[in-house]
Design a protein around this motif. Structure first.
Motif, PDB file in Angstrom:
ATOM      1  N   GLU A 170      18.533   1.893  28.103  1.00 15.01           N
ATOM      2  CA  GLU A 170      17.107   1.673  28.306  1.00 15.01           C
ATOM      3  C   GLU A 170      16.701   0.451  27.502  1.00 15.01           C
ATOM      4  OE1 GLU A 170      12.774   3.745  27.611  1.00 15.01           O
ATOM      5  OE2 GLU A 170      14.548   5.032  27.681  1.00 15.01           O
ATOM      6  N   ILE A 171      16.168  -0.543  28.201  1.00 14.33           N
ATOM      7  CA  ILE A 171      15.716  -1.776  27.572  1.00 14.33           C
ATOM      8  C   ILE A 171      14.276  -2.020  28.006  1.00 14.33           C
ATOM      9  CG2 ILE A 171      16.064  -4.262  27.368  1.00 14.33           C
ATOM     10  CD1 ILE A 171      19.016  -3.794  28.001  1.00 14.33           C
ATOM     11  N   LYS A 172      13.377  -1.979  27.039  1.00 13.85           N
ATOM     12  CA  LYS A 172      11.954  -2.220  27.310  1.00 13.85           C
ATOM     13  C   LYS A 172      11.461  -1.349  28.470  1.00 13.85           C
ATOM     14  CE  LYS A 172      12.358  -6.874  25.539  1.00 13.85           C
ATOM     15  NZ  LYS A 172      12.368  -8.279  25.809  1.00 13.85           N
ATOM     16  N   ASN A 173      11.783  -0.067  28.401  1.00 13.06           N
ATOM     17  CA  ASN A 173      11.369   0.945  29.385  1.00 13.06           C
ATOM     18  C   ASN A 173      12.031   0.786  30.753  1.00 13.06           C
ATOM     19  OD1 ASN A 173       9.660   2.292  27.548  1.00 13.06           O
ATOM     20  ND2 ASN A 173       8.053   0.781  27.931  1.00 13.06           N
ATOM     21  N   TRP A 174      13.083  -0.004  30.842  1.00  6.70           N
ATOM     22  CA  TRP A 174      13.843  -0.168  32.087  1.00  6.70           C
ATOM     23  C   TRP A 174      15.238   0.413  31.888  1.00  6.70           C
ATOM     24  CZ3 TRP A 174      12.121  -1.993  36.699  1.00  6.70           C
ATOM     25  CH2 TRP A 174      10.893  -2.653  36.708  1.00  6.70           C
TER      26      TRP A 174
END
Length: 120
Positions: A101-105
């Motif tokens: 999960e990176i910046k809510n992605w």
């Protein structure tokens, strides 16, 4: 990958994915083509609506105009397997990866690509 471009042209579809999944998508489209050909289902009966990444996995949306339940089952199985396998392949480079999960992605990356995309 010239072969992937050729098969994309054959099905008139563009990819909304990064290059890391190209090999997986090419194999999926090749297996679908072989299955349809083996059962004498015209390739024109397959309409691929979209190939993209969603929640860190491959999504392959299609419609197949075919009255043979076995063919429908086989194509669904190929698509499901590719979608599941995509969660273990880095979207960026094709190396083994995991969902992150990176910046809510959600995205599937290897550790090297994770470092590049998630620098503090």
């Amino acid at each position: 990958m010239k072969e992937l471009e050729d098969i994309q042209d054959q099905y008139n579809v563009s990819l909304e994915t990064s290059r890391g999944w190209n090999k997986l998508i090419f194999q999926l489209l090749t297996d679908i083509t072989k299955t349809l050909t083996a059962f004498s289902v015209p390739l024109e009966n397959l309409y691929i609506q979209q190939i993209k990444s969603k929640f860190g996995e491959l999504r392959f949306y299609y419609h197949l105009d075919c009255d043979l339940p076995l063919v429908l089952y086989m194509i669904d199985k190929l698509v499901n397997e590719a979608e599941i396998n995509s969660a273990t392949i880095c979207e960026k480079c094709g190396n083994p990866g995991n969902k992150k999960e990176i910046k809510n992605w959600l995205i599937t990356l290897c550790n090297q690509c994770l470092f590049v995309h998630n620098c503090p």
